[in-house]
Design a protein around this motif. Structure first.
Motif, PDB file in Angstrom:
ATOM      1  N   PRO A   6       9.599   4.167   0.323  1.00  0.00           N
ATOM      2  CA  PRO A   6       9.331   2.709   0.362  1.00  0.00           C
ATOM      3  C   PRO A   6      10.904   2.113   0.161  1.00  0.00           C
ATOM      4  N   ARG A   7      10.881   0.899   0.730  1.00  0.00           N
ATOM      5  CA  ARG A   7      12.055   0.107   0.478  1.00  0.00           C
ATOM      6  C   ARG A   7      12.385  -0.826  -0.491  1.00  0.00           C
ATOM      7  N   ARG A   8      11.205  -0.911  -1.237  1.00  0.00           N
ATOM      8  CA  ARG A   8      11.234  -1.914  -2.468  1.00  0.00           C
ATOM      9  C   ARG A   8       9.941  -1.354  -3.436  1.00  0.00           C
ATOM     10  N   SER A   9      10.119  -1.951  -4.586  1.00  0.00           N
ATOM     11  CA  SER A   9       8.725  -1.718  -5.571  1.00  0.00           C
ATOM     12  C   SER A   9       7.716  -2.878  -5.169  1.00  0.00           C
ATOM     13  N   PRO A  10       6.532  -2.417  -5.815  1.00  0.00           N
ATOM     14  CA  PRO A  10       5.326  -3.304  -5.482  1.00  0.00           C
ATOM     15  C   PRO A  10       5.434  -4.854  -5.850  1.00  0.00           C
ATOM     16  N   LEU A  11       5.852  -5.029  -6.938  1.00  0.00           N
ATOM     17  CA  LEU A  11       5.771  -6.684  -7.042  1.00  0.00           C
ATOM     18  C   LEU A  11       6.828  -7.477  -6.490  1.00  0.00           C
ATOM     19  N   SER A  12       7.771  -6.736  -5.738  1.00  0.00           N
ATOM     20  CA  SER A  12       8.566  -7.577  -4.910  1.00  0.00           C
ATOM     21  C   SER A  12       7.881  -8.051  -3.488  1.00  0.00           C
ATOM     22  N   CYS A  13       7.078  -7.072  -3.303  1.00  0.00           N
ATOM     23  CA  CYS A  13       6.016  -7.574  -1.953  1.00  0.00           C
ATOM     24  C   CYS A  13       5.196  -8.733  -2.656  1.00  0.00           C
ATOM     25  N   VAL A  14       4.492  -8.460  -3.741  1.00  0.00           N
ATOM     26  CA  VAL A  14       3.576  -9.592  -4.038  1.00  0.00           C
ATOM     27  C   VAL A  14       4.432 -11.068  -4.201  1.00  0.00           C
ATOM     28  N   LEU A  15       5.611 -10.900  -4.756  1.00  0.00           N
ATOM     29  CA  LEU A  15       6.468 -12.109  -5.048  1.00  0.00           C
ATOM     30  C   LEU A  15       6.835 -12.794  -3.542  1.00  0.00           C
ATOM     31  N   LEU A  24       0.956  -1.120   0.001  1.00  0.00           N
ATOM     32  CA  LEU A  24       0.073   0.139  -0.099  1.00  0.00           C
ATOM     33  C   LEU A  24       0.774   1.269  -0.068  1.00  0.00           C
ATOM     34  N   HIS A  25       1.888   1.285   0.886  1.00  0.00           N
ATOM     35  CA  HIS A  25       2.894   2.395   1.132  1.00  0.00           C
ATOM     36  C   HIS A  25       3.471   2.744  -0.284  1.00  0.00           C
ATOM     37  N   SER A  26       4.070   1.530  -0.992  1.00  0.00           N
ATOM     38  CA  SER A  26       4.815   1.494  -2.125  1.00  0.00           C
ATOM     39  C   SER A  26       3.980   2.403  -3.198  1.00  0.00           C
ATOM     40  N   ILE A  27       2.814   1.595  -3.312  1.00  0.00           N
ATOM     41  CA  ILE A  27       2.088   2.051  -4.486  1.00  0.00           C
ATOM     42  C   ILE A  27       1.499   3.365  -4.249  1.00  0.00           C
ATOM     43  N   PHE A  28       1.045   3.906  -3.064  1.00  0.00           N
ATOM     44  CA  PHE A  28       0.665   5.325  -2.753  1.00  0.00           C
ATOM     45  C   PHE A  28       1.810   6.221  -2.946  1.00  0.00           C
ATOM     46  N   GLY A  81       9.073  16.695  -6.757  1.00  0.00           N
ATOM     47  CA  GLY A  81       8.014  17.392  -5.563  1.00  0.00           C
ATOM     48  C   GLY A  81       7.915  16.662  -4.451  1.00  0.00           C
ATOM     49  N   PHE A  82       8.792  15.755  -4.160  1.00  0.00           N
ATOM     50  CA  PHE A  82       8.580  15.071  -3.077  1.00  0.00           C
ATOM     51  C   PHE A  82       9.351  15.704  -1.821  1.00  0.00           C
ATOM     52  N   GLU A  83       8.633  15.756  -0.634  1.00  0.00           N
ATOM     53  CA  GLU A  83       9.244  16.573   0.625  1.00  0.00           C
ATOM     54  C   GLU A  83       9.610  15.524   1.577  1.00  0.00           C
ATOM     55  N   TRP A  84      10.839  14.984   1.328  1.00  0.00           N
ATOM     56  CA  TRP A  84      11.277  13.666   2.228  1.00  0.00           C
ATOM     57  C   TRP A  84      11.656  13.923   3.626  1.00  0.00           C
ATOM     58  N   ASP A  85      11.340  13.241   4.574  1.00  0.00           N
ATOM     59  CA  ASP A  85      11.761  13.478   5.824  1.00  0.00           C
ATOM     60  C   ASP A  85      12.900  12.797   6.445  1.00  0.00           C
ATOM     61  N   ASN A  86      13.410  12.233   5.452  1.00  0.00           N
ATOM     62  CA  ASN A  86      14.837  11.343   5.701  1.00  0.00           C
ATOM     63  C   ASN A  86      14.338  10.049   6.107  1.00  0.00           C
ATOM     64  N   ASN A  87      13.306   9.536   6.139  1.00  0.00           N
ATOM     65  CA  ASN A  87      12.840   8.226   6.580  1.00  0.00           C
ATOM     66  C   ASN A  87      12.498   7.212   5.631  1.00  0.00           C
ATOM     67  N   PHE A  88      12.875   5.968   5.858  1.00  0.00           N
ATOM     68  CA  PHE A  88      12.399   4.989   4.967  1.00  0.00           C
ATOM     69  C   PHE A  88      11.251   4.267   5.749  1.00  0.00           C
ATOM     70  N   TYR A  89      10.240   4.040   4.886  1.00  0.00           N
ATOM     71  CA  TYR A  89       8.892   3.427   5.640  1.00  0.00           C
ATOM     72  C   TYR A  89       9.175   1.999   6.227  1.00  0.00           C
ATOM     73  N   THR A  90       8.872   1.697   7.435  1.00  0.00           N
ATOM     74  CA  THR A  90       8.721   0.598   8.026  1.00  0.00           C
ATOM     75  C   THR A  90       7.291  -0.082   7.987  1.00  0.00           C
ATOM     76  N   PRO A  91       7.228  -1.318   7.391  1.00  0.00           N
ATOM     77  CA  PRO A  91       5.830  -1.972   7.267  1.00  0.00           C
ATOM     78  C   PRO A  91       5.382  -2.035   8.613  1.00  0.00           C
ATOM     79  N   GLN A  92       4.176  -1.969   8.826  1.00  0.00           N
ATOM     80  CA  GLN A  92       3.461  -2.247  10.123  1.00  0.00           C
ATOM     81  C   GLN A  92       2.453  -3.553  10.069  1.00  0.00           C
ATOM     82  N   ARG A  93       2.158  -4.118  11.188  1.00  0.00           N
ATOM     83  CA  ARG A  93       0.948  -4.929  11.144  1.00  0.00           C
ATOM     84  C   ARG A  93      -0.382  -4.318  11.184  1.00  0.00           C
TER      85      ARG A  93
END
Length: 326
Positions: free
Chosen positions: A94-103, A48-52, A300-312
């Motif tokens: 995101p840490r990787r692209s969407p299809l990697s998650c599906v795989l 969800l995060h990667s696609i968004f 135009g992406f305002e990065w907060d210098n963090n990589f997203y950590t997936p949540q349960r």
């Protein structure tokens, strides 16, 4: 004027395909997640995060609701269960692209030894994503299987994004946030962001002879020889002169997973070059980070210098135990 109109129409068509494929991937991940007793909600959260994120950096940006088929009920349900992607997509990478998650989800359900079943599932999904489009939008063309003489297989797919900036952003992110094994990231950073080798750093390495690394065309099922880029990175034998962008190939993800799980192999592939120094490595990382920040600024992406950590998921509902066909 006619050419400009054609470009606009092509772009609008690509944007429509992006939204369509985004929803198909999300729908597939939710479906697969509901087929196991184990909690795989982190993979749903991650995709969800990667696609968004990818929908946010295209121009004009896609609204979150449009990526969910403009369905209020689906939007509210996913927002309730997975609130963080809805909040962090516009500030964290995101840490990787969407299809990697599906795989990863498919391998988890089918089990890594069922190579044929995994290929069938990825092929069926890719065919669905390719329907009515000639553009490579949110799907991969190549799957790679790496293994030693043992039966354990490690799978990777080529980068699945939309547009050149997004692909380069994801390669940089994967190098910097430990998604890829450090040796693999070092090898990619030896060349990234250009296709030219850095004069001050060399993190490339040679895979041992007992490691096989086989790429497969997902659509046709045909085996593929490594490109020159993969030969340069990992010492894979190839007669190809084709250099794809470093970090885009399925071999990168596949080899990374192997090294993260096979310590004996990892011990054998430590880079031997005199240019493999910590000073050079830090300089290469700074180069990658600088390019990443410039790419993000340009979209135009305002990065907060963090990589997203997936949540349960906030609430785990009852699931079925139906097996994936394969």
């Amino acid at each position: 004027m006619a050419a400009e109109q054609d470009m606009t129409e092509d772009y609008l068509e690509d944007e429509e395909v992006f939204r369509r494929n985004a929803y198909l991937l999300i729908e597939k991940m939710v479906e697969l997640s509901n087929r196991t007793r184990e909690d795989t909600s982190m993979l749903v959260d991650e995709i969800l995060h990667s696609i968004f994120f990818l929908g946010h950096i295209i121009f004009p940006p896609c609204s979150l609701k449009s990526l969910l088929d403009d369905d209020d009920e689906i939007y509210e349900h996913l927002n309730d269960r997975y609130p963080e992607p809805f909040i962090r997509y516009s500030s964290q990478l995101p840490r990787r692209s969407p299809l990697s998650c599906v795989l990863d989800m498919i391998v988890h359900l089918i089990q890594q030894e069922n190579e044929a079943g995994i290929i069938v599932q990825i092929k069926a999904l890719t065919r669905k994503l390719m329907d009515k489009t000639k553009s490579k939008i949110l799907f991969s063309t190549t799957l790679c299987i790496s293994r030693t003489s043992s039966s354990v297989r490690y799978y990777g797919v080529s980068m699945s994004t939309f547009g050149r900036p997004a692909g380069k952003i994801m390669v940089a992110a994967s190098c910097l946030c430990s998604t890829w094994d450090d040796y693999v990231a070092d090898a990619v950073m030896t060349y990234y962001p250009s296709k030219e080798k850095k004069p001050y750093f060399d993190g490339t390495f040679q895979l041992p002879s007992n490691v096989t690394c086989q790429a497969v065309n997902i659509s046709s099922g045909e085996r593929m020889n490594p490109c020159r880029s993969c030969g340069n990175l990992f010492g894979l034998h190839t007669e190809s002169t084709q250099k794809w962008a470093y970090g885009n190939c399925a071999e990168v993800e596949s080899v990374s997973k192997l090294l993260k799980n096979e310590k004996q192999v990892r011990d054998q592939v430590q880079p031997r070059s005199n240019l493999f120094t910590e000073e050079g490595r830090q300089r290469a990382k700074e180069c990658v980070l600088k390019d990443l920040k410039n790419l993000l600024k340009n979209v135009g992406f305002e990065w907060d210098n963090n990589f997203y950590t997936p949540q349960r998921a906030k609430t785990i509902v009852s699931t079925t135990t139906e097996e994936v066909d394969g």
